[in-house]
Design a protein around this motif. Structure first.
Motif, mmCIF file in Angstrom:
data_model
loop_
_atom_site.group_PDB
_atom_site.id
_atom_site.type_symbol
_atom_site.label_atom_id
_atom_site.label_comp_id
_atom_site.label_asym_id
_atom_site.label_seq_id
_atom_site.Cartn_x
_atom_site.Cartn_y
_atom_site.Cartn_z
ATOM 1 N N LEU A 480 28.916 -6.258 -35.833
ATOM 2 C CA LEU A 480 29.136 -5.612 -34.542
ATOM 3 C C LEU A 480 27.791 -5.569 -33.825
ATOM 4 O O LEU A 480 26.953 -4.701 -34.091
ATOM 5 C CB LEU A 480 29.701 -4.207 -34.738
ATOM 6 C CG LEU A 480 30.986 -4.110 -35.583
ATOM 7 C CD1 LEU A 480 31.437 -2.665 -35.708
ATOM 8 C CD2 LEU A 480 32.086 -4.983 -34.985
ATOM 9 N N THR A 481 27.576 -6.504 -32.931
ATOM 10 C CA THR A 481 26.256 -6.680 -32.320
ATOM 11 C C THR A 481 26.123 -6.058 -30.939
ATOM 12 O O THR A 481 25.038 -6.102 -30.353
ATOM 13 C CB THR A 481 25.926 -8.181 -32.233
ATOM 14 O OG1 THR A 481 26.964 -8.842 -31.486
ATOM 15 C CG2 THR A 481 25.833 -8.801 -33.618
ATOM 16 N N ASP A 498 26.753 1.164 -25.252
ATOM 17 C CA ASP A 498 27.688 1.402 -26.356
ATOM 18 C C ASP A 498 28.507 0.145 -26.601
ATOM 19 O O ASP A 498 28.753 -0.643 -25.679
ATOM 20 C CB ASP A 498 28.639 2.552 -26.024
ATOM 21 C CG ASP A 498 27.931 3.892 -25.967
ATOM 22 O OD1 ASP A 498 27.377 4.301 -26.999
ATOM 23 O OD2 ASP A 498 27.909 4.499 -24.875
ATOM 24 N N GLY A 499 28.912 -0.017 -27.825
ATOM 25 C CA GLY A 499 29.887 -1.022 -28.179
ATOM 26 C C GLY A 499 31.173 -0.340 -28.594
ATOM 27 O O GLY A 499 31.165 0.831 -28.981
ATOM 28 N N SER A 500 32.285 -1.039 -28.503
ATOM 29 C CA SER A 500 33.552 -0.451 -28.931
ATOM 30 C C SER A 500 34.462 -1.549 -29.453
ATOM 31 O O SER A 500 34.378 -2.713 -29.026
ATOM 32 C CB SER A 500 34.232 0.291 -27.769
ATOM 33 O OG SER A 500 34.563 -0.621 -26.727
ATOM 34 N N THR A 501 35.315 -1.174 -30.377
ATOM 35 C CA THR A 501 36.270 -2.117 -30.938
ATOM 36 C C THR A 501 37.404 -1.341 -31.586
ATOM 37 O O THR A 501 37.277 -0.152 -31.897
ATOM 38 C CB THR A 501 35.595 -3.042 -31.972
ATOM 39 O OG1 THR A 501 36.489 -4.091 -32.327
ATOM 40 C CG2 THR A 501 35.210 -2.287 -33.230
ATOM 41 N N VAL A 502 38.515 -2.034 -31.764
ATOM 42 C CA VAL A 502 39.647 -1.496 -32.516
ATOM 43 C C VAL A 502 39.533 -1.982 -33.952
ATOM 44 O O VAL A 502 39.298 -3.164 -34.199
ATOM 45 C CB VAL A 502 40.985 -1.945 -31.901
ATOM 46 C CG1 VAL A 502 42.164 -1.496 -32.775
ATOM 47 C CG2 VAL A 502 41.137 -1.394 -30.495
ATOM 48 N N LEU A 503 39.675 -1.078 -34.910
ATOM 49 C CA LEU A 503 39.574 -1.433 -36.315
ATOM 50 C C LEU A 503 40.944 -1.816 -36.848
ATOM 51 O O LEU A 503 41.887 -0.992 -36.809
ATOM 52 C CB LEU A 503 39.004 -0.273 -37.134
ATOM 53 C CG LEU A 503 37.634 0.269 -36.704
ATOM 54 C CD1 LEU A 503 37.138 1.292 -37.716
ATOM 55 C CD2 LEU A 503 36.625 -0.851 -36.542
ATOM 56 N N PRO A 504 41.097 -3.030 -37.348
ATOM 57 C CA PRO A 504 42.390 -3.433 -37.903
ATOM 58 C C PRO A 504 42.768 -2.567 -39.102
ATOM 59 O O PRO A 504 41.881 -2.080 -39.826
ATOM 60 C CB PRO A 504 42.153 -4.892 -38.333
ATOM 61 C CG PRO A 504 40.954 -5.343 -37.557
ATOM 62 C CD PRO A 504 40.104 -4.130 -37.397
ATOM 63 N N PRO A 505 44.040 -2.347 -39.330
ATOM 64 C CA PRO A 505 44.463 -1.549 -40.494
ATOM 65 C C PRO A 505 43.907 -2.133 -41.792
ATOM 66 O O PRO A 505 43.915 -3.343 -42.007
ATOM 67 C CB PRO A 505 45.992 -1.649 -40.460
ATOM 68 C CG PRO A 505 46.299 -1.935 -39.022
ATOM 69 C CD PRO A 505 45.182 -2.780 -38.517
ATOM 70 N N GLY A 506 43.381 -1.254 -42.641
ATOM 71 C CA GLY A 506 42.849 -1.682 -43.930
ATOM 72 C C GLY A 506 41.463 -2.278 -43.865
ATOM 73 O O GLY A 506 40.935 -2.731 -44.898
#
Length: 580
Positions: A480-481, A498-506
């Motif tokens: 995550l750069t 800021d950076g942002s992302t959705v975390l995949p399940p698991g």
């Protein structure tokens, strides 16, 4: 006046001409001519005796090529380096001596000398060679060969051994390494056996080393090592007196033939019987404040018995060993305090429904500095979870204290200010320079929460730290750069993104410090790629197994820094655990 080379810029990798304080201190203690040369043969330090003998000033000697400036043949002619008798030993990095050499003095006359060279370490700088010399007339007898004083070694060899002892023992802060070097210095030059008995901080005696040379290889006799009985207060036996710091003694098997007066005497009788030593020299190892132990040198294969002159030399060696061990013990105590303080300051991880979270802290290897690596995780007022990984500059207690200050400031701002991570770190950066002792630090602050659709989301900012690693359950790993910015403490006071992302399940988020990816022999990019590949392979492991195995596989073998790691795995949806 001892003079060392000057003018090297701080941090210059080629500044091998600065030998360090140990070399200058060593030269000042030597009563004959002495100078040190680096790997290129350039003189980097010289003592006052050498200046007088050579009729040359330190300014003329330091920085000059030793061979070109000094070495001459019997007719006073310069010699090619191929004819230099020092050169083979110099290149091989081994001790050597000769008594048939000529040096050219400052006035152009020749000085016949006997010389001895001793390779020695100089910390982070290039290896150095110590050259000791004196006029041949003062060192030779009727047949032109160096005459030994009473004992095994002649005077030049003794001086060379003491110089090597000083440089070898003062260049390490590890007790184990200092003892290993001590044994290698005395075997086989002085004895066939070396025995080290140390007194612990709890006044317990431990036979730490019993080493014998077999075909030139040091072999430890583990069966003779181990705990010893307490030191008797009144025993006249040699080892007991040495462990009380009373005196040094020459002993033999007959010394312990009568009924032993203590448990220590029983072990000494066993030692003589098991080793076949016919002569032993025993001397106390004294620190600045107390007796640290004793060194016993024994001869079984060497026919000569120890003499009073040998005992004097042994006392000189143990005096240097005592100072080195005292420093190493003090350093290790300080390091242990810093490590313990750091571990206590690292937090217990919160329990958050739907998250699996684990952390690890690995201290730096022995004799390396404890650093300021740290992690943190805590629940915010709105129910989100703050995740932090950071590294405070400095070492030992300084770094541990700085880490605690920075952690408290960050927690306060993150809890009280309902702002994006970048804004929180901006406030922390301004505060660091004014209300903490932290001069510089890196960190990642991430906030883990959920969006309107119930998905796990991550917002983060990065202040000069290695980027977080995200690994999906299917084994796709990437860094995550986004959200990158300057480290803390620069005073730049610039806005942070800021950076942002959705975390995949698991998926698993890995926050780590640079000790996991940096190595003196590989680039940072290689370390990051190694970490990414191993994390991808381990994606299906449980979080605990994933973390342990990742540390084992990814941490560089030549790592000399501590490591902090925080791993967080998100469930299939908030409120549920991770996948099976």
């Amino acid at each position: 006046m001892d003079t060392t080379a000057e003018g090297a810029e701080p941090g210059d990798e080629n500044a091998g001409t600065v030998p360090g304080e140990a070399i200058g201190d060593t030269l000042a203690l030597i009563g004959t001519g002495a100078y040190a040369v680096d790997g290129r043969g350039t003189i980097v330090a010289v003592n006052a005796v050498a200046e007088r003998m050579l009729d040359r000033s330190a300014a003329e000697l330091v920085g000059a090529d030793a061979h070109d400036l000094l070495h001459r043949n019997a007719r006073g002619e310069s010699m090619p380096t191929s004819q230099c008798r020092m050169r083979p030993a110099f290149l091989a990095g081994r001790p050597a001596q000769d008594d048939d050499e000529w040096y050219e003095k400052g006035d152009g006359t020749l000085l016949p000398v006997a010389w001895s060279i001793v390779p020695c370490a100089a910390g982070a700088h290039d290896a150095l060679v110590l050259v000791l010399f004196h006029p041949r007339e003062a060192a030779t007898g009727a047949h032109g060969r160096a005459t030994a004083r009473e004992g095994t070694l002649d005077e030049l060899e003794r001086l060379a051994l003491l110089a090597e002892t000083t440089t070898q023992l003062t260049s390490t802060l590890s007790v184990d390494e200092a003892l290993r070097r001590l044994v290698s210095l005395v075997l086989p030059r002085l004895a066939d056996w070396a025995v080290v008995d140390l007194i612990s901080e709890h006044d317990e005696v431990w036979r730490t080393k019993v080493v014998h040379l077999e075909d030139g290889v040091p072999v430890s006799r583990r069966d003779l090592e181990g705990p010893m009985a307490p030191v008797p207060a009144e025993s006249p036996m040699p080892l007991s007196r040495a462990l009380r710091g009373v005196s040094s003694t020459i002993a033999g098997p007959e010394t312990y033939e009568r009924s032993p007066d203590s448990g220590i005497a029983v072990e000494q009788r066993r030692l003589f019987e098991a080793t076949g030593m016919h002569s032993a020299a025993i001397a106390p190892i004294r620190g600045l404040r107390e007796v640290l132990g004793a060194l016993t040198l024994g001869r079984s294969e060497q026919a000569e018995a120890f003499t009073p002159a040998d005992l004097t030399l042994l006392e000189d060696i143990t005096r240097r060993a005592g100072l080195a061990l005292d420093n190493a013990r003090l350093y290790q105590r300080q390091r242990k305090v810093a490590e313990t303080m750091q571990r206590y300051l690292l937090p217990q991880l919160p329990r958050v429904t739907g998250l699996e979270m684990t952390s690890r802290y690995l201290p730096a290897p022995d004799a390396s500095h404890v650093g300021g690596d740290w992690y943190d995780a805590f629940t915010l007022g709105d129910g989100d979870t703050a995740l932090v990984i950071g590294d405070v500059s400095g070492h030992d207690l300084e770094a541990a204290a700085g880490m605690a200050q920075l952690r408290n400031v960050l927690r306060s701002y993150a809890w009280s200010q309902n702002e994006p991570p970048g804004r929180v770190v901006e406030r922390v950066d301004r505060a660091v320079l004014r209300i903490t002792d932290v001069s510089m630090a890196t960190l990642v602050l991430a906030v883990l929460g959920t969006d309107e659709e119930g998905r796990w989301t991550l917002r983060w900012t990065n202040a000069g730290h290695p980027p977080p690693l995200l690994v999906t359950h299917e084994g796709v790993a990437g860094y995550l750069t986004d959200g990158g910015g300057m480290l803390l403490g620069t005073g730049a006071d610039r806005p942070r993104g800021d950076g942002s992302t959705v975390l995949p399940p698991g998926s698993t988020l890995v926050l780590y410090t640079d000790g996991l990816v940096e190595s003196p022999t590989h680039s940072i990019d290689e370390g990051l790629e190694r970490l990414r590949r191993h994390a991808a392979v381990l994606a299906h492991r449980t979080v605990e197994a994933f973390t342990d195995e990742l540390l084992r596989r990814a941490r560089p073998a030549d790592n000399d820094d501590d490591v902090a790691l925080l791993a967080v795995r998100v469930g299939t949806r908030p409120g549920h655990g991770g996948p099976a």
